[in-house]
Design a protein around this motif. Structure first.
Motif, PDB file in Angstrom:
ATOM      1  N   TRP A 115       0.867  -1.186   0.000  1.00 46.51           N
ATOM      2  CA  TRP A 115       0.000   0.000   0.000  1.00 46.51           C
ATOM      3  C   TRP A 115       0.893   1.222   0.000  1.00 46.51           C
ATOM      4  O   TRP A 115       1.825   1.316   0.793  1.00 46.51           O
ATOM      5  N   LYS A 116       0.591   2.186  -0.871  1.00 53.68           N
ATOM      6  CA  LYS A 116       1.286   3.471  -0.881  1.00 53.68           C
ATOM      7  C   LYS A 116       0.232   4.555  -0.674  1.00 53.68           C
ATOM      8  O   LYS A 116      -0.786   4.575  -1.360  1.00 53.68           O
ATOM      9  N   VAL A 117       0.465   5.427   0.301  1.00 51.41           N
ATOM     10  CA  VAL A 117      -0.464   6.511   0.635  1.00 51.41           C
ATOM     11  C   VAL A 117       0.339   7.803   0.703  1.00 51.41           C
ATOM     12  O   VAL A 117       1.419   7.826   1.283  1.00 51.41           O
TER      13      VAL A 117
ATOM     14  N   GLN B 153      -3.856   7.150  -2.889  1.00 49.26           N
ATOM     15  CA  GLN B 153      -3.337   5.862  -2.459  1.00 49.26           C
ATOM     16  C   GLN B 153      -3.284   4.918  -3.644  1.00 49.26           C
ATOM     17  O   GLN B 153      -3.969   5.121  -4.653  1.00 49.26           O
TER      18      GLN B 153
END
Length: 112
Positions: A56-58, A69
């Motif tokens: 996950w990239k936020v 995201q």
């Protein structure tokens, strides 16, 4: 517990010890901030609902609710950690400082 951003959901920092080894089912979480640009970036390697691994990239601004995201599937934990290590290098080149999470991530150090 460490709340990193006021006015948002509290971010619970993961292990902050350099070279720490999280348990096999534990999510590995890292947060960076660029105080000059007032931006943040977080990444989490964790299991999905079906037992696979994902990254996950936020990201967003420190003072507003704007951001985004992205969820990237990973073949296994090792490939998720390799993607996280590459992301760590990229964030540092862009001027972000790590403020929470696993201390030093290399292509397999956090996986063992």
């Amino acid at each position: 517990m460490n709340s990193a951003v006021k006015g948002r959901a509290a971010y619970i920092a993961g292990p902050a010890v350099c070279g720490s080894t999280p348990a096999a089912s534990t999510a590995i979480r890292v947060r960076w901030e660029n105080r000059h640009r007032r931006r943040y970036y977080e990444a989490v390697v964790q299991r999905d609902l079906f037992g696979g691994w994902e990254l996950w990239k936020v990201w967003g601004a420190l003072e507003s609710a704007r951001g985004g995201q992205q969820v990237l599937p990973a073949r296994d934990k090792q490939s998720g950690l390799a993607a996280l290590a590459q992301l760590c290098r990229h964030r540092e080149r862009r001027g972000y400082m790590q403020v929470a999470g696993v201390g030093a991530i290399s292509n397999g150090a956090a996986a063992r």
